[in-house]
Motif scaffolding. Sequence first.
Motif, PDB file in Angstrom:
ATOM      1  N   PRO A 138      -4.035  17.260   4.180  1.00 19.06           N
ATOM      2  CA  PRO A 138      -4.879  16.061   4.283  1.00 19.06           C
ATOM      3  C   PRO A 138      -6.275  16.457   4.758  1.00 19.06           C
ATOM      4  O   PRO A 138      -6.681  16.163   5.893  1.00 19.06           O
ATOM      5  CB  PRO A 138      -4.130  15.210   5.314  1.00 19.06           C
TER       6      PRO A 138
ATOM      7  N   MET B 141       3.973  10.288   4.513  1.00 16.57           N
ATOM      8  CA  MET B 141       3.657  10.938   3.240  1.00 16.57           C
ATOM      9  C   MET B 141       4.840  10.918   2.280  1.00 16.57           C
ATOM     10  O   MET B 141       4.658  10.788   1.062  1.00 16.57           O
ATOM     11  CB  MET B 141       3.235  12.384   3.497  1.00 16.57           C
ATOM     12  N   THR B 142       6.053  11.032   2.812  1.00 18.52           N
ATOM     13  CA  THR B 142       7.223  11.003   1.940  1.00 18.52           C
ATOM     14  C   THR B 142       7.329   9.662   1.241  1.00 18.52           C
ATOM     15  O   THR B 142       7.662   9.592   0.043  1.00 18.52           O
ATOM     16  CB  THR B 142       8.499  11.284   2.749  1.00 18.52           C
TER      17      THR B 142
ATOM     18  N   ASP C 212       4.666   9.620  -1.530  1.00 21.58           N
ATOM     19  CA  ASP C 212       5.031  10.497  -2.645  1.00 21.58           C
ATOM     20  C   ASP C 212       6.153   9.892  -3.484  1.00 21.58           C
ATOM     21  O   ASP C 212       6.129   9.948  -4.717  1.00 21.58           O
ATOM     22  CB  ASP C 212       5.461  11.868  -2.123  1.00 21.58           C
TER      23      ASP C 212
ATOM     24  N   ALA D  61       0.846   8.128   6.783  1.00 19.83           N
ATOM     25  CA  ALA D  61       0.150   8.518   5.556  1.00 19.83           C
ATOM     26  C   ALA D  61      -1.342   8.269   5.724  1.00 19.83           C
ATOM     27  O   ALA D  61      -1.755   7.247   6.274  1.00 19.83           O
ATOM     28  CB  ALA D  61       0.685   7.724   4.365  1.00 19.83           C
ATOM     29  N   SER D  62      -2.153   9.190   5.237  1.00 18.98           N
ATOM     30  CA  SER D  62      -3.600   9.077   5.395  1.00 18.98           C
ATOM     31  C   SER D  62      -4.145   7.921   4.570  1.00 18.98           C
ATOM     32  O   SER D  62      -3.531   7.494   3.585  1.00 18.98           O
ATOM     33  CB  SER D  62      -4.277  10.375   4.948  1.00 18.98           C
TER      34      SER D  62
ATOM     35  N   GLU E   5      -4.221   8.756   0.928  1.00 14.47           N
ATOM     36  CA  GLU E   5      -2.939   8.661   0.232  1.00 14.47           C
ATOM     37  C   GLU E   5      -2.544   7.204   0.005  1.00 14.47           C
ATOM     38  O   GLU E   5      -1.967   6.864  -1.030  1.00 14.47           O
ATOM     39  CB  GLU E   5      -1.850   9.395   1.023  1.00 14.47           C
TER      40      GLU E   5
END
Length: 461
Positions: A95, A288-289, A292, A318-319, A322
């Motif tokens: 990130p 993040m998972t 994704d 999550a950023s 993202e």
Amino acid sequence: MSEGVLKQGIAAGRLSPEQYARNFADLHPLLDRHEAQVEADRCYFCFDAPCMQACPTTIDVPMFIRQISTGNALGAAETILEQNILGGMCARVCPTEQLCEEACVREVAEGKPVKIGQLQRYATDAAMAADKQFFARGPATGKHVAVVGAGPAGLACAHRLAMRGHAVTIYDGRPKAGGLNEYGIATYKTPDDFAQAELDYVLAIGGITVELGQRLGRDFSLDELGRKHDAVFLAIGLGGVNALRVDGEAEDVEGLESAIDFIAALRQAGDKAVVPIGRRVVVVGGGMTAIDAAVQAKLLGAEEVTICYRRGQEHMNASPYEQDLAASKGVAIRHWLAPRRVLRDDGRVTGLELEYTQLVDGKLVGIGHTMTIAADQVFKAIGQSLEERWAEGVAIVGGRIRVDEEGRTSRVGVWAGGDCVDAGDDLTVTAVAQGRDAAESIDRALMAATQGQAAGALANG
């Protein structure tokens, strides 16, 4: 909309081959030489570089960018890989918008940082394409170290130990090495089997043996490793998947799946058309998972994809980048919703009942109001846990291995790093830094012991 997308339930082959190819193409195509030099020229080459301080592996960012600006891509790669041997993968998945690029002076002044991540990829890809090796195995020390886990932390540790002349055996329970990089990263971030190409590049230093299908606690114990090796480094990640724990219901229902397993299956599928996906998909989680899994569900042809997170947008792991990426792909993100019941019919998921939440005196509570989202597939992305069956004399704190500043565990001769330890932030780049630094600590310990034995022999001789 294609006919395939209209398939009911969980189905494969929703899109045409051409659409799959477009959807899973490289998220950020490689810069060409001109683009790289133009971007490198934007760098101020700060003396007290904040970007370097923001990098967990402390890569000399101004140095490698200056090398790119002068046409020395291989020199730039050496500068990067000296600190981060997995710099190619980190250039793709870090990130950077929250690390080096957020600290960039141009970001602060103009809101447009130097594209450090893409420049790092440009340099490391050049080195790998040329098969240029910058580091050699050191003179053999006669010491043998076991590394458990072939992910980012394990590979970084093994490579640095090989540089110091130690023999290394990596044990991993999966059929392929690579860990998170091979099984846990979105396919569109690392196409063309990059994880295995980088693995081969790292192992080319020599002195590293990889044994697959070997799991700690099942095929061997810490005691056995201690007897066979001079030191042990644990890079076992987090193997357990947290349960939803909704109304005490069993979770063995068709369509309720782990997001980690879904991502891994998609990464290993040679043909995306064989991966089944629901028409209406819900992902529970905010990291993040979750992003994704949700984005890839959409890219596979899901018609409706919703992320449900129990807290607010500002609390998501999550950023923002993202989150914006997910929204750009058509993913809806709903906040302040916690799962309460999995709706099912004849053993299959039909939806998810959720309760609205809020923070009261810093504690998350449900407010009693519920809503339902229809779904034929629900992915759990609510975190992972450490499997502790192997933990012989290793202290566990908060569900992770306790380590000191050098990565040493409470058991003598055992170090640890990566997602399994209590001193990280679940980033690939942090795992690399922990593996590298633990290797240096292991080397110091082994060499001190050797010197002590030599001094004792002289004194007794």
